[in-house]
Every structure is written in C-alpha cells, then in structure tokens.
Design an enzyme around this catalytic site. Structure first.
Site, PDB file in Angstrom:
ATOM      1  NE  ARG A  75       9.997  77.335 -35.755  1.00 48.10           N
ATOM      2  CZ  ARG A  75       9.324  78.141 -34.942  1.00 48.10           C
ATOM      3  NH1 ARG A  75       8.209  78.698 -35.352  1.00 48.10           N
ATOM      4  NH2 ARG A  75       9.764  78.388 -33.753  1.00 48.10           N
ATOM      5  CE  LYS A  99      32.947  58.474 -34.215  1.00 45.28           C
ATOM      6  NZ  LYS A  99      32.447  57.184 -34.692  1.00 45.28           N
ATOM      7  NE  ARG A 125      17.824  74.570 -41.290  1.00 47.37           N
ATOM      8  CZ  ARG A 125      16.880  75.229 -40.619  1.00 47.37           C
ATOM      9  NH1 ARG A 125      17.031  75.484 -39.334  1.00 47.37           N
ATOM     10  NH2 ARG A 125      15.784  75.627 -41.234  1.00 47.37           N
TER      11      ARG A 125
END
Lengths: 455, 309
Positions: B58, B86, B108
């Site tokens: 969300r 990587k 985030r």
C-alpha cells in the site's frame, strides 16, 4: 618511517617548563637533559651547569627546547588501541597508528589483538613487535588473545605469547562467553603475572543494539544496549578474579552501575583495575540524536547518560577507575558512510584524547593538571606494569611538552591516523601536546613550536 | 503557509502548525481525488523516485499514484531488480539517482535513520516511507487525518494504541503526531513489546487491556509479526491473541462511538478479530483511501515548501 638514530650521542635540553611528574610528586619549573634515550638530569639552570649559556660556545649535537609557559610531563600511555595490523591495514597500520599516537602525545600504546588473524600466538606477537620496532613511532606493547581465534573456546598459547613479551591478554571486542573458559584463562594468566583485560558485555542482552538503551534509542527507533549488559559481566568477571586471584582489568567502563561494582571490589581489596575512554567521560547518548544518526557516534560500549558520565568522573577522582584509555578504533571511510545499523562500532581517539580531557576535565576543574597527567601516563603504565609514565634520572626519555592554553579545532582530514571516523570535526579544544619525545628522539612537534632555541 | 521542510523524515520534527497544514492540504487533495479527472499539474516536470529496501504494497503504490495524480514523472526501484542486489551502497545508489535528475526520493529502509542519512548525501528532497523502527510519517499523517474525519477533532481524545509498540515505526509517528495535536495516548500490550523510556511521551501504559481501552475514543491495533514470536517476546500467537487481541467484547470497553484502526496488513484472528475489523466502527479501509491524499499533500508540501498555496 621514523628517523634513524644518530651515531653521536644526542643531547636534548627541555628548558624552563613546568615539570609535572605524578609518580614523584614533582611539580615545579625545571630543565630536563636527555642524553640518547635516557633522562640524564632533572634540575635548574642546566644550561649554565653545562656551559651552554648564550655567551658560551655552541656544542654540536645539543638542541634546546624552550618550554617556558608549557608543561613538561611523562609521555602519555594508552593501553587500549586498535592498530588493525595484521590484516586490516586499510583501516590502520602500525606506522600510521603510532604516528597518530605521537601526534596525540602518546609515547606508548598497547594494541588489542582483534586483528585478522587475531594475535593469538607467539609468532604473531613477534610480528607486531618487529613491525613496531622497524616502523613504529611510539613504543608498542602487544596484548594477546585470551582464546584461540578470539572464539571464546580454547585457551590461546598464553605462555608462548608471554615468552614473546605480551603485556596482557584480552578478547577485546567481546566477552569470553563461558565463565569456565575465563576462569581457566585467569588462573593460567596468573602464573605469568599478566593481567586479563575484559571487554564486559553480555552478547545476548546487547543483541543487535547500536546505542544506549533508553528514551533516546526509543525516540530514534534504534535498538538499545542496556547498561546491565555491561554490569552483569563486570560483576561476573570480578567474581572470577576473586576466585582465581588473577589481576582483572576492566576495559572501557561506561556505566554508573559498573563504577559502583568496581568500587566495591576495590574496597574488598581485589586485584581489579579499570579504564574509561575520553568519549564516555565527555559525551552522552544525546549526541546520536543531536548529530542525526552520525555513525561516528556508534561506539561500543555506547555513549550513556549524563548520570553515567557523572559517575565515571566521580570514579576517576576517587580512584575507582585507574586510568584513561582511548579505545582508538579506526575504520575506513566507506565502512562508516552507511546506514547506522550497518556501520562498525568505534571512534578514532588517539589524536583527540588529550584535548578532550584537557578541555572538558582540566580546564573546567574536574581534574587537576597532575591528576589528568597521572591518569594518562603513570597510572595506565602501572596497570600493565610497563615501567613507563614517569620522569626520573636514568629513566626512559619518553616526554611530552604540553601547551595548556593552545586553542585548536579538530580536523579529521589532518589526522595522522588512517581512520577519520570521529564526531569531533570542528570541535574547539584548549590544550595540546606540542612536542612528543620517544626514548630521546623527537617523534612529533606541532608546527610553530620548534625550531630549537638559538644559542 | 506553515511548512518549511524540504524533507519529511519524521513527525517528531514537525510542529503542530505544520501538521495541521499537512492535514488541511490533505483535505484539498481528497477533493481532487473525488473528481472525474483525478489529475492536477502541480508537480509537472518533477521526478519522484520510490526506493524501497523492504516489501510494501500500500505505501509504495499510494506514493506512486499520489505522484502521478500530481503529474510528476515516477520511477520505482525495488531491491530485487536493481544493482542493490549486487551490493551497491545506499550512498552510491542515491548519487546515481540524483545524477539522473531525480527531484524527490521516497525511501523505505529496514534501518532506522536511513532517511536522515540519505538527506545528508543528496540534494533531492527525501520522504520517509518507513525507516526501521523509527518513523513512518505519512502513515502517521493519514492516521491523524482519518481520526479527524471520523471524530471531527483530535485535541482531547483518548487513543488506545495496542500491540508491538517496540518494533513499530507506525506507533512512534502516531505517538508524536497525536501528542502534538493534544490527544492523550495510552499504550497497551505485553511489557516485552513496550520500548524503554516511552512512558515519558505518553499518558499511560498497561499490559491490562481493560485499563487502556476504558473510554477510549480511538482503538489503534498494531500488527504482530511472527518473527517477534521467534525472538521470544511472547510465548505463542494463541496466548497473544487471548490476552491482547481485540475482540468484540473488549471493543465494548471503549467509548460507544469509538473508531477502530489498523495500519495493515492485518493478522485476522491474532491482534484483531474479523468481526471487529469488519464492524462499522472500523476505519481500516478509510485509512487506505486517505493514504493517497496524504501522500499527495506531502509530495506537494515538501516540493514547494508551502509556497504558492
């Protein structure tokens, strides 16, 4: 590389300084004459006595340092540094680390064995000593591991390491998890008369903690390391010292509770000593917030509360804590320029330790000049039995000249250490070591302090 | 207009006026969302990047929709498909994005303080979409907005916040936001999930839900994560549910018109019973709807710093 020793006997006269030697209780204006690597004479008017008065004829090989208005003290001793050699030379090596030591006024350092591989056998002890002899600016004492590979399981070859001259053993970086293994190590170490230095921390209680547990950690959403994580192990290790009769030295004490536990142990007459770092004496957990998660504030043990700082200072004054040690822990820039949880613990301390103590504790009257010098020279040397940290005729010429009023600003880019990890960039200091003499040879001089007096 | 920040890193750093401004702008954004053509040109020519180091449904989609409704260009980077896999450092990733001309980075990250770190190394605006256990400010704002919609005010309300406060960035943002707007916050749940030192910031806490729920105007349930069980914070989901799950009976302890909230995703039958979650008192879907409007408001406010309103 350090300067080669002169063929001719070299003489250095440090003239007119306030000579402070806590061991002998000396605190008066005196001259010090150094011949080769020893202190030859301590006295007044040595220049005249030697026929070196301004009218006199120059004597080749004699240099005179004007120390008027300065303090002349035993070379500082740091019994807790990480030189990162062998294996992590990208963070620091013996040359850069001891160069930094001399810049900070330390003429002797003892290096911790959490290298790669860990210094856990006689061969590695010899390696470090040889590197130090060839490339070191300061004296280097080696601390060996308690257990093989620092794994906390089998005892390292402590006897072999003692034969190579280790000053102590420690698994610094973590505690020996098993009380039984540590009990054996202490009993074993006692035979050789060396102290066991313990990093006191319960790995489970600390968990993934990155700063002091409490209100600030909660505010920042960072996992906390409780004071009790240190205190339960300080208590355990003191019990083991009592049980074995071994000298326990508690590394980097950071909490009020630890100070209280150590104080009680000393009252009982146990063979326990302790050290504290300048950063734990001068800063609190608030710094992590004030500096917006600056990873240089991530140190182990973590910066604690104002109440802890107060108790640590009390402990220093009443002798519960024996000495100050920097826990100089250099890291590469890219290792610290990451998210807070991912950064390694540690701060570079060698080049700021004296300034922090002088600025925050001496200038503000918490410690006297003589106390501060003792806590950074004679006392730590005594903890490890190094035979350093004093000024006496016939003794090693490890000497610093301190300008007590010199104001300066910390610039990590100018550190001699490879590590630039500090939260003190831009910090205003008052008081600096301006000349460092190691066994008679000048290993560091502040720009502007020398040249030598003309005569 | 009162909003001076280029970044939104947390609600702790905002003052009351700034939070109120954000809620007011949210109301106008909600009006835009009610139109047939849900698009305004406010951020035309700006590029918004969502950089998510943790899974999200969300939050991420609502940020992307919010940016699109404001006519910004969007690019989204997920950890599973990028050079982050990587081993590229956050610093290098951020510099790369900036070199491509990104104006706003919505991030985030599992580590607390990462958005602060990001804001120190880029010139782009940084919006925290959840960092570790620290803050989730847009969730906090959408929760405040939902409470405001339901109750008409925030000042003076009693809010019961129940569950895993310790690990919750949602809880922290909400606690700061509610505190600044004058609500009283009471925390409930097992003591093992209460963060040390939180007492100073709230009106009360108890592991007895009765005390916390009594007379509450808002019941806010937090998600229980299974990994907490494995770390030994409580013995079993069954016991947790029995002691701290929100049942119809427990919900009755609150004020008759209490609103029930949850940041999602829910563990139905653990922290909240299905019949409670679907009752008219629940505002859980409304929270999701408001998420888009709040994120539009935040993108707009940080991009313009309130100029031209």
């Amino acid at each position: 590389m350090k300067a080669a020793k002169a063929e001719e006997p070299s003489m250095l006269l440090i003239e007119g300084g306030r000579v402070v030697d806590p061991q002998s209780g000396l605190d008066e204006p005196l001259d010090i004459l150094i011949i080769d690597d020893k202190i030859a004479r301590l006295g007044c008017g040595l220049r005249d006595a030697m026929g070196l008065s301004p009218e006199g004829r120059p004597v080749p090989g004699v240099r005179i340092v004007d120390a008027k208005g300065k303090i002349v003290a035993p070379g500082l001793v740091d019994i807790h540094v990480h030189l990162r050699d062998p294996g992590q030379e990208y963070k620091e090596d013996i040359e850069s680390g001891t160069r930094a030591a001399c810049a900070g006024g330390f003429t002797s350092v003892a290096c911790m064995p959490n290298t790669d591989p860990p210094i856990d056998n006689g061969g590695l002890v010899r390696y470090v000593k040889e590197r130090a002899r060839d490339f070191g600016y300061s004296n280097v004492y080696v601390i060996g591991c308690i257990t093989k590979g620092r794994k906390g399981e089998a005892l390292a070859e402590i006897g072999e390491m003692v034969r190579e001259g280790v000053a102590a053993i420690s698994d610094d970086g973590s505690s020996v998890r098993s009380a039984e293994v540590l009990r054996c190590a202490m009993l074993y170490a006692r035979q050789f008369g060396i102290p066991v230095i313990c990093h006191c921390e319960d790995a489970d209680l600390s968990g993934k903690g990155v700063m002091n547990m409490g209100k600030t950690a909660t505010l920042l959403g960072l996992r906390g390391i409780p004071a009790e994580s240190e205190e339960v192990v300080v208590f355990r290790d003191i019990m083991l010292s009592r049980m074995t009769g071994c000298h326990l030295h508690v590394a980097h004490v950071s909490t009020k509770g630890s100070v209280n536990i150590i104080r009680k142990a000393k009252e009982e007459g146990l063979k326990v000593t302790a050290e504290v770092t300048p950063h734990h004496l001068c800063f609190t957990e608030d710094l992590v917030k004030d500096l917006d998660y600056h990873t240089a504030t991530k140190v182990n043990p973590p910066l604690r509360t104002a109440e802890d700082v107060e108790a640590l200072r009390e402990g220093l004054k009443d002798g519960t804590i024996d000495c100050i040690a920097s826990d100089h822990a250099p890291h590469a820039r890219e290792e610290k320029e990451v998210e807070y949880d991912y950064a390694p613990f540690g701060i570079c301390g060698l080049e700021t330790a004296f300034g922090l103590i002088w600025t925050n504790l001496v200038q503000r009257g918490v410690l006297s000049v003589s106390q501060a010098i003792a806590l950074m020279s004679q006392r730590p040397a005594h903890v490890l039995g190094l035979g350093k940290g004093s000024l006496r005729e016939g003794g090693d010429a490890d000497i610093v000249v301190i300008d007590p009023d010199l104001e300066w600003t910390v610039k990590s880019s100018e550190f001699h250490s490879k590590g630039k990890n500090t939260f003190l960039d831009g910090y205003r200091m008052k008081g600096k070591v301006v000349l460092t003499v190691v066994e008679g040879s000048i290993r560091h001089a502040e720009p502007g302090f020398l040249p030598f007096l003309p005569w | 207009m009162a909003f001076k920040h280029k970044h939104l890193l947390g609600l702790y750093d905002l003052d009351r006026e700034e939070i109120e401004t954000a809620l007011e702008v949210t109301a106008s954004m909600k009006e835009v969302l009610g139109r047939d053509v849900k698009k305004v040109p406010t951020l035309r020519g700006k590029t918004v990047c969502t950089l998510f180091y943790e899974a999200s449904t969300r939050t991420r989609s609502s940020f992307e929709l919010a940016a699109k409704y404001l006519s910004a260009d969007t690019v989204s980077i997920a950890t599973t498909t990028s050079s982050i896999q990587k081993g590229e450092s956050l610093k290098d990733t951020a510099r790369t994005l900036e070199a491509m001309g990104v104006d706003i980075i919505v991030m985030r990250h599992p580590v607390s303080g990462s958005c602060h770190f990001l804001s120190q190394i880029v010139n782009a605006g940084v919006i925290n979409a959840g960092d570790g256990m620290h803050e989730h400010p847009t969730q906090g704002l959408l929760d405040l907005y939902t409470i405001l919609e339901r109750k008409g005010r925030i000042e003076g309300l009693k809010v019961a916040l129940i569950g895993d406060i310790y690990h919750s960035r949602v809880a922290r943002s909400l606690i700061w936001g509610l505190g600044k707007l004058g609500a009283s916050v009471y925390l409930g749940g097992p003591l093992t999930l209460l963060p040390p030192g939180i007492e100073e910031f709230v009106s009360g806490f108890s592991s007895d839900l009765k005390e916390v729920l009594e007379g509450a105007d808002v019941i806010y349930m937090l998600r229980i994560q299974r990994e907490r069980l494995e770390s030994g914070f409580f013995p079993s989901l069954r016991e947790y549910s029995r002691l701290w799950g929100l049942t119809v009976e427990r919900a009755k302890l609150a004020a008759p018109d209490a609103v029930i909230m949850h940041p999602g995703p829910m563990n139905r039958g653990v922290e909240i019973m299905p019949d409670v979650a679907e009752s008219p008192a629940a505002a859980i879907e409304q929270q999701v709807t408001n998420g888009v409007a709040v994120r539009m408001a935040v993108l707009y406010l940080t991009a313009t710093r309130g100029e031209g309103v």
